[in-house]
Design a protein around this motif. Structure first.
Motif, PDB file in Angstrom:
ATOM      1  N   LEU A   3       0.832  -1.185   0.000  1.00  0.00           N
ATOM      2  CA  LEU A   3       0.000   0.000   0.000  1.00  0.00           C
ATOM      3  C   LEU A   3       0.876   1.247   0.000  1.00  0.00           C
ATOM      4  O   LEU A   3       1.955   1.266   0.587  1.00  0.00           O
ATOM      5  CB  LEU A   3      -0.902   0.012   1.233  1.00  0.00           C
ATOM      6  N   THR A   4       0.383   2.293  -0.644  1.00  0.00           N
ATOM      7  CA  THR A   4       1.103   3.560  -0.635  1.00  0.00           C
ATOM      8  C   THR A   4       0.830   4.288   0.683  1.00  0.00           C
ATOM      9  O   THR A   4      -0.124   3.966   1.412  1.00  0.00           O
ATOM     10  CB  THR A   4       0.650   4.445  -1.803  1.00  0.00           C
ATOM     11  N   LEU A  19      -9.810  -0.869  -3.549  1.00  0.00           N
ATOM     12  CA  LEU A  19      -8.722  -1.172  -4.474  1.00  0.00           C
ATOM     13  C   LEU A  19      -9.286  -1.912  -5.682  1.00  0.00           C
ATOM     14  O   LEU A  19      -9.646  -3.094  -5.587  1.00  0.00           O
ATOM     15  CB  LEU A  19      -7.668  -2.043  -3.772  1.00  0.00           C
ATOM     16  N   PRO A  20      -9.401  -1.253  -6.835  1.00  0.00           N
ATOM     17  CA  PRO A  20      -9.945  -1.923  -8.023  1.00  0.00           C
ATOM     18  C   PRO A  20      -8.926  -2.868  -8.662  1.00  0.00           C
ATOM     19  O   PRO A  20      -7.713  -2.686  -8.517  1.00  0.00           O
ATOM     20  CB  PRO A  20     -10.272  -0.757  -8.960  1.00  0.00           C
ATOM     21  N   ASP A  21      -9.436  -3.893  -9.336  1.00  0.00           N
ATOM     22  CA  ASP A  21      -8.612  -4.767 -10.186  1.00  0.00           C
ATOM     23  C   ASP A  21      -7.461  -5.433  -9.437  1.00  0.00           C
ATOM     24  O   ASP A  21      -6.379  -5.622  -9.987  1.00  0.00           O
ATOM     25  CB  ASP A  21      -8.051  -3.975 -11.372  1.00  0.00           C
ATOM     26  N   MET A  77      -3.785 -10.066  -0.672  1.00  0.00           N
ATOM     27  CA  MET A  77      -4.739  -9.807   0.391  1.00  0.00           C
ATOM     28  C   MET A  77      -4.050  -9.708   1.750  1.00  0.00           C
ATOM     29  O   MET A  77      -4.303  -8.803   2.541  1.00  0.00           O
ATOM     30  CB  MET A  77      -5.795 -10.908   0.430  1.00  0.00           C
ATOM     31  N   VAL A  78      -3.149 -10.635   2.018  1.00  0.00           N
ATOM     32  CA  VAL A  78      -2.572 -10.767   3.356  1.00  0.00           C
ATOM     33  C   VAL A  78      -1.549  -9.669   3.665  1.00  0.00           C
ATOM     34  O   VAL A  78      -1.573  -9.068   4.753  1.00  0.00           O
ATOM     35  CB  VAL A  78      -1.926 -12.160   3.519  1.00  0.00           C
ATOM     36  N   ASP A  83       0.502  -5.132   7.131  1.00  0.00           N
ATOM     37  CA  ASP A  83       1.058  -3.778   7.187  1.00  0.00           C
ATOM     38  C   ASP A  83       0.142  -2.851   7.989  1.00  0.00           C
ATOM     39  O   ASP A  83       0.587  -2.116   8.879  1.00  0.00           O
ATOM     40  CB  ASP A  83       1.255  -3.261   5.767  1.00  0.00           C
ATOM     41  N   LEU A  84      -1.168  -2.885   7.700  1.00  0.00           N
ATOM     42  CA  LEU A  84      -2.112  -2.005   8.385  1.00  0.00           C
ATOM     43  C   LEU A  84      -2.283  -2.368   9.859  1.00  0.00           C
ATOM     44  O   LEU A  84      -2.448  -1.476  10.704  1.00  0.00           O
ATOM     45  CB  LEU A  84      -3.466  -2.044   7.681  1.00  0.00           C
ATOM     46  N   LEU A  85      -2.262  -3.660  10.177  1.00  0.00           N
ATOM     47  CA  LEU A  85      -2.436  -4.084  11.564  1.00  0.00           C
ATOM     48  C   LEU A  85      -1.159  -3.954  12.380  1.00  0.00           C
ATOM     49  O   LEU A  85      -1.211  -3.964  13.617  1.00  0.00           O
ATOM     50  CB  LEU A  85      -2.922  -5.537  11.618  1.00  0.00           C
ATOM     51  N   GLY A  86      -0.021  -3.863  11.714  1.00  0.00           N
ATOM     52  CA  GLY A  86       1.235  -3.688  12.424  1.00  0.00           C
ATOM     53  C   GLY A  86       1.805  -4.948  13.043  1.00  0.00           C
ATOM     54  O   GLY A  86       2.564  -4.884  14.017  1.00  0.00           O
ATOM     55  N   GLY A  87       1.472  -6.106  12.474  1.00  0.00           N
ATOM     56  CA  GLY A  87       2.027  -7.354  12.987  1.00  0.00           C
ATOM     57  C   GLY A  87       1.407  -8.559  12.325  1.00  0.00           C
ATOM     58  O   GLY A  87       0.437  -8.429  11.557  1.00  0.00           O
TER      59      GLY A  87
END
Length: 262
Positions: A3-4, A19-21, A77-78, A83-87
Motif C-alpha cells: 500500500l502507498t 482497491l480496483p482490479d 490480500m494478506v 502492514d495495516l495491523l502492524g504485525g
C-alpha cells in the motif's frame, strides 16, 4: 502488494480503502467457479436465508476448498493487512456472503468488532476485514454502505438482534445511525469483480437486500493480529476460528497454479 502512504493515510482517516482490479478476470473465474458446488452442500457452515432455501453465508470454505484456501493466504490480500495491523495476523473468520438475485436479505447496521468483542472476547480492535468482489457490485444489487470515520468512535452501544435475519448480529439503533450519517455522511463503494475493499473492524456498515436480477457474491476474510487472539469460544469454530498461527502467504500466482494443477 504494498500500500502507498496515501492509501494507508486514507484507511486511518476514513476507515476503509477501495482497491480496483486486485484480482484478474481469470482469477475471479477460478473462485466463482467453486461457488455453486459449495452452496449446493448441506452442511452447518452454510447458513440459509430465513425466507427460503438460498445460501446467505458459507462459512469457513477455506478449510475444505483448495481454491479458497489459496485465497486465504494470497499475498495481495494478506500483506497489506499485516502492514495495516502492524504485525502478523491469523484468520478469525472466512465466509462467502451471497446476496442472491431477488432473494438476498439485508445486513443490519453494525460494527464487526462489536460482535467480535461481545461474542468472542477479542481484546482490542486490532482486526479488520477484506472483501473480495466475485461479482460486479453496483447500486442495484446490495452494495455495502459505510459511515466514513465512524471507526474513530470506538465500540458503540448495540443490541443483539436475533429476529431480523437468519444470522444474529449486535446492531446499532436507528437514532444513532441517523446521527452518525449526519456527521460523517454515507458511502457505498462499488466496482468490478476482482476489486477489494479493506475496512476497519469498528467501521459502522450495513447493506440492503438485493431485489435486482443480479447476484452479488463477496468473499469476506476477517484477519486478527496474532497477539489479539480471542479468549471466548462459545461460537462454533467454523464461525470464530481457534487456529492462531500467523498466515504464511503463498506465491502470487497461487490461484492460477491451483487451477492448472486441477
Amino acid at each position: 502488494m504494498k500500500l502507498t502512504s496515501e492509501q494507508k493515510g486514507r484507511f486511518a482517516d476514513e476507515g476503509y480503502i477501495f482497491l480496483p482490479d486486485v484480482f484478474t478476470a481469470d482469477e475471479v473465474a477460478v473462485m466463482r467457479g467453486e461457488v455453486p458446488r459449495i452452496f449446493a452442500q448441506r452442511r452447518p457452515e452454510n447458513v440459509r436465508e430465513r425466507t427460503g432455501d438460498v445460501v446467505r453465508t458459507a462459512f469457513a470454505t477455506h478449510t475444505y476448498d483448495p481454491t479458497f484456501a489459496a485465497l486465504a493466504r494470497h499475498p495481495r490480500m494478506v500483506e497489506p493487512v499485516i502492514d495495516l495491523l502492524g504485525g502478523p495476523a491469523y484468520i478469525h473468520q472466512f465466509k462467502i456472503n451471497a446476496k442472491a438475485a431477488f432473494d438476498g436479505d439485508q445486513w443490519q447496521w453494525h460494527q464487526d468488532y462489536g460482535t467480535w468483542s461481545n461474542d468472542d472476547d477479542m481484546p482490542g480492535p486490532h482486526a479488520m476485514n477484506v472483501a473480495v468482489f466475485l461479482d460486479d457490485v453496483t447500486e442495484f444489487n446490495g452494495a455495502l454502505m459505510f459511515i466514513p470515520r465512524s471507526h474513530k468512535l470506538g465500540v458503540l452501544e448495540a443490541g443483539h438482534d436475533l429476529q431480523t435475519t437468519s444470522y444474529p448480529l449486535w446492531t446499532i439503533d436507528n437514532d444513532t445511525i441517523r446521527r452518525l450519517v449526519g456527521e460523517g455522511g454515507l458511502v457505498a463503494p462499488k466496482g468490478k469483480a476482482g476489486s477489494v475493499l479493506m475496512f476497519h473492524g469498528n467501521l459502522v456498515h450495513a447493506s440492503p437486500g438485493n431485489l435486482s436480477p443480479f447476484d452479488r457474491t463477496i468473499v469476506y476474510v476477517s484477519l486478527n493480529r496474532v497477539d489479539n487472539a480471542i479468549r471466548r469460544f462459545k461460537r462454533p469454530e467454523w464461525i470464530a476460528h481457534r487456529d492462531f498461527r500467523p498466515i504464511e502467504p503463498l506465491p502470487d500466482d497461487c490461484l492460477l497454479t491451483l487451477s492448472k494443477a486441477a
